[in-house]
Design a protein around this motif. Structure first.
Motif, short mmCIF file in Angstrom:
data_model
loop_
_atom_site.label_atom_id
_atom_site.label_comp_id
_atom_site.label_asym_id
_atom_site.label_seq_id
_atom_site.Cartn_x
_atom_site.Cartn_y
_atom_site.Cartn_z
N TRP A 98 0.83 -1.21 0.00
CA TRP A 98 0.00 0.00 0.00
C TRP A 98 0.87 1.26 0.00
O TRP A 98 0.60 2.21 -0.75
CB TRP A 98 -0.95 -0.04 1.20
N ASP A 99 1.93 1.26 0.80
CA ASP A 99 2.83 2.41 0.81
C ASP A 99 3.42 2.64 -0.59
O ASP A 99 3.56 3.78 -1.05
CB ASP A 99 3.98 2.21 1.81
N GLY A 100 3.76 1.57 -1.27
CA GLY A 100 4.31 1.69 -2.61
C GLY A 100 3.30 2.28 -3.59
O GLY A 100 3.65 3.10 -4.46
N ILE A 101 2.03 1.87 -3.44
CA ILE A 101 0.99 2.40 -4.34
C ILE A 101 0.79 3.89 -4.08
O ILE A 101 0.71 4.70 -5.01
CB ILE A 101 -0.33 1.62 -4.14
N VAL A 102 0.76 4.27 -2.79
CA VAL A 102 0.60 5.69 -2.45
C VAL A 102 1.77 6.50 -3.03
O VAL A 102 1.57 7.57 -3.64
CB VAL A 102 0.52 5.88 -0.92
N PRO A 128 4.19 -10.28 -2.77
CA PRO A 128 3.99 -9.45 -3.97
C PRO A 128 5.16 -9.60 -4.94
O PRO A 128 6.29 -9.84 -4.53
CB PRO A 128 3.93 -8.04 -3.41
N ILE A 129 4.85 -9.46 -6.23
CA ILE A 129 5.89 -9.43 -7.27
C ILE A 129 5.93 -7.99 -7.78
O ILE A 129 4.90 -7.48 -8.22
CB ILE A 129 5.56 -10.39 -8.43
N PRO A 130 7.10 -7.32 -7.75
CA PRO A 130 7.15 -5.92 -8.14
C PRO A 130 6.65 -5.70 -9.58
O PRO A 130 6.91 -6.52 -10.46
CB PRO A 130 8.65 -5.58 -8.05
N ASN A 131 5.93 -4.61 -9.76
CA ASN A 131 5.41 -4.22 -11.08
C ASN A 131 5.78 -2.77 -11.35
O ASN A 131 5.02 -1.87 -11.02
CB ASN A 131 3.89 -4.40 -11.11
N PRO A 132 6.93 -2.52 -11.96
CA PRO A 132 7.35 -1.14 -12.18
C PRO A 132 6.47 -0.41 -13.20
O PRO A 132 6.55 0.80 -13.32
CB PRO A 132 8.79 -1.27 -12.71
N HIS A 133 5.65 -1.16 -13.94
CA HIS A 133 4.90 -0.55 -15.04
C HIS A 133 3.42 -0.36 -14.74
O HIS A 133 2.65 -0.02 -15.63
CB HIS A 133 5.08 -1.39 -16.31
N ALA A 136 -0.76 -2.50 -9.90
CA ALA A 136 -1.02 -3.80 -9.27
C ALA A 136 0.24 -4.65 -9.24
O ALA A 136 0.80 -4.96 -10.29
CB ALA A 136 -2.10 -4.54 -10.05
N PRO A 137 0.70 -5.06 -8.05
CA PRO A 137 1.80 -6.02 -8.03
C PRO A 137 1.31 -7.39 -8.48
O PRO A 137 0.12 -7.68 -8.40
CB PRO A 137 2.22 -6.06 -6.55
N GLY A 138 2.23 -8.23 -8.95
CA GLY A 138 1.90 -9.63 -9.16
C GLY A 138 1.83 -10.35 -7.83
O GLY A 138 2.09 -9.77 -6.77
N GLU A 160 2.60 -4.62 -18.80
CA GLU A 160 2.96 -4.95 -17.43
C GLU A 160 3.33 -6.43 -17.31
O GLU A 160 4.26 -6.80 -16.59
CB GLU A 160 1.79 -4.62 -16.48
N LEU A 161 2.57 -7.28 -18.02
CA LEU A 161 2.81 -8.73 -17.92
C LEU A 161 4.16 -9.13 -18.48
O LEU A 161 4.90 -9.91 -17.87
CB LEU A 161 1.67 -9.48 -18.63
N ARG A 162 4.50 -8.59 -19.65
CA ARG A 162 5.73 -9.08 -20.31
C ARG A 162 7.00 -8.75 -19.53
O ARG A 162 7.85 -9.65 -19.36
CB ARG A 162 5.77 -8.57 -21.75
#
Lengths: 426, 426
Positions: A98-102, A128-133, A136-138, A160-162
């Motif tokens: 959540w902190d990362g999303i904020v 969580p799996i990081p999603n820099p793009h 939503a994390p994986g 985001e998936l690739r």
């Protein structure tokens, strides 16, 4: 037989036929490359009951279940709920996520909506799996007791998936699949200037004997592709199986193999022009610029491609290329004479070593009994001479135009490889 | 909620990632159009046990199970065996089907192989579906007791599957789905010359209110698509829902809606040229013929498209189009001056009312600090004046080339609709 994985693509838009399921092919290729067996794919809509049932069924068959899509912030996005339900665990808010999303929102001067909190929830025990793009994390769930059975949730948008597959899933698969896996490696040999049945005839014995690697032919318009597939303990061992088979096929099909995998005919022709220091100009009628478009798709084409003329109107053929008006009047714009004059005109006007001309009837209108739709004349002008050749292609306008560019490139390749005699023979 | 159908695509090549599953989208669209609910799709390899299990599971959830692929003559083709196993019935040779196969071969002067006999076998109680485009008939199993639950097997090759869907499955679905079905009809409005967020801003209230039909935006390079989807008792009732929403959106987005469904931007521009009696010539550098290629993709384009010049080399720009060498030397080949001179040259040489020029840096090489990769100058030459406009596009070579053709067409459309002032404003 090593480990196995299944894919569940989540999304009502897939079941409505609004988009084609490209993730299915992409993930299948990744699994094959990493030696993970893959026996089943499913597409399920955004429905909690059906999705939960699909996850349970997949877990009953496979060591890994990969889900794509349904990680967004809306009420329709139910993938994590379904995973939690299938595993019988609750969803928990992860403060770090959540902190990362904020932080992500505030970098763009925005605040997350209450809905975005759902994107920070994970099934209990998951990471969580990081999603820099994307927001939503994986999700990675390594299942008790030993963590060897796994659920992976990936975001639906391809951009985001690739990257997440490349940066997380592929390295993870390498460790997870272990040494017992069997790598599957494929290579495509691309063949031109000879039809599918002739290719099969030439390599029939090789195909019959080949069990690992296998050889499978696939016909495309103006091209035959041979897929070689090897199964082995490692990429190096698979490569060692592929190389001798490729050499055998190349020898048998010489000189018709023009490339491998992502290589294109226009790229092969461009490489021949470049290596021989020759330049090219083209004149197009029915193809309307597509031949020039293909040739210039190759980066660096300006080194050898000098000029193209799209002389759709007869007046332009005369004015720009110097096609004799009498040739058009007596033989028609689609004729050997005009194809030769177009090629010669492109060569002269463009100041190039070689000129290539295309004139034809792509349809649906404009055909006649003597010159039906699909009639194409090609012209080739070189220092050693100028020739024309005739073809008649079936299909629709787009098919005929593509075949005309394909045959022009095949003919040019033949001239560049073998000179005037090969070009003359067509 | 009416009847439901599931799709099982059979083929190891799908699970290997060798081909993308286009049947999934195609069948989904057919089911939506005919008001059949569709909650699940699966991909299964050529394996009797797994295929039989997948058919049994699908029969437990849906009223109709459609299978595609696996009807060929080889030992790998197991779809009918799996259907028979799932239903607990034997396969039987159908003499009429076998006679048809023999006749089909003999028309081509050939004899069927013993393997082809497998293609004449059907699960007991099933009926063959004629396949004029291939050897393998389709299979229709109407299940006891009342025949309302159904299995349909379709051949895998698209050129066999698609005609069978059109000629057999669609009429069958119409009868089978019955009056209780809900038809789903979609329409795509195509928008150019305005970005996705601006489109969403303009129609935000309409999107929020629309529940049936719904509106969903989708951004493509240089184009925004709005998908309108209506659910109703009949195609006519769905159409009656779609029409007023389409009118409302068109009014709000005027003049940016250029087409519907399969209509293309090049088709829309061509129609404007034709209706206004004007002719066009183009001069291309970085797009290498793609702009001419797009314009001539439209049947009948020869009525208004007269000439294209692919002046990749600077010498060709000077010699063919009369671009002043001094402009190239002082401003560079990618500049407002050269774009204008190319457009004017194309117009003059082609003898056309309008000239359109494209010059840019498609990359990956050739960029500089002042003119990075993605820089494109367009020129437009008309009886009322000659203008240039600048763009900078992100992405790879193919993306930049596509965007350049797209923006050239958008600009030309704007001039054709609104004249010189609109063109000047860019």
């Amino acid at each position: 037989l090593g480990k196995s994985a299944e894919l569940i693509c989540v999304g009502t838009e897939l079941l409505m036929g609004q988009i084609v399921n490209t993730h299915g092919q992409f993930i299948a290729q990744v699994l094959a490359r990493h030696g993970v067996s893959h026996y089943h794919q499913a597409v399920v809509g955004d429905n909690l009951g059906r999705l939960t049932a699909a996850i349970r069924q997949a877990l009953g068959r496979a060591d890994m279940v990969i889900l794509s899509g349904g990680l967004g912030p809306t009420q329709d996005d139910l993938t994590k709920e379904a995973v939690a339900a299938a595993l019988g665990v609750p969803l928990r808010l992860r403060q770090d996520v959540w902190d990362g999303i904020v932080a992500r929102f505030s970098r763009r001067g925005l605040e997350p909506t209450p809905n975005n909190r759902r994107q920070a929830e994970l099934p209990e025990g998951a990471e969580p799996i990081p999603n820099p793009h994307g927001t939503a994390p994986g999700v990675l769930c390594e299942l008790p007791p030993d963590g060897r059975r796994v659920i992976v949730c990936l975001p639906g948008p391809p951009n985001e998936l690739r990257p997440m597959v490349r940066d997380f899933l592929e390295p993870y698969l390498d460790r997870w699949a272990g040494p017992e896996r069997q790598v599957l490696m494929s290579r495509i040999l691309k063949v031109c200037g000879v039809g599918e049945s002739a290719v099969e005839h030439r390599i029939r014995d090789i195909m019959a004997e080949a069990t690992n690697p296998t050889v499978a032919p696939y016909a495309k318009p103006g091209e035959v592709q041979l897929r070689l597939t090897a199964r082995a303990d490692s990429p190096a061992a698979a490569e060692a199986l592929l190389a001798p088979l490729e050499a055998k096929l190349r020898e048998r099909l010489d000189p018709h193999v023009f490339g491998v995998d992502d290589e294109t005919l226009e790229g092969a022709v461009g490489a021949l022009l470049r290596s021989s220091g020759r330049t090219l100009a083209v004149a197009e009628s029915c193809t309307g610029g597509l031949l020039g478009g293909r040739l210039t798709e190759v980066a660096g084409a300006s080194d050898y491609f000098l000029f193209g003329a799209v002389t759709y109107a007869n007046a332009a053929k005369v004015a720009v290329l110097g096609v004799p008006e009498s040739d058009i009047l007596s033989h028609g714009a689609v004729s050997a004479e005009v194809a030769r004059a177009m090629a010669a005109g492109a060569r002269r006007v463009g100041g190039a070593d070689i000129g290539l001309g295309v004139t034809g009837i792509a349809g649906p209108g404009g055909g006649s009994a003597g010159k039906p739709v699909g009639t194409v004349w090609l012209g080739l002008a070189t220092p050693e001479g100028t020739w024309a050749r005739h073809s008649l292609w079936p299909g629709l306008r787009a098919d005929i135009r593509w075949r005309a560019t394909q045959e022009a490139l095949v003919w040019l390749r033949s001239y560049l490889l073998f000179g005037a005699r090969a070009a003359e023979e067509g």
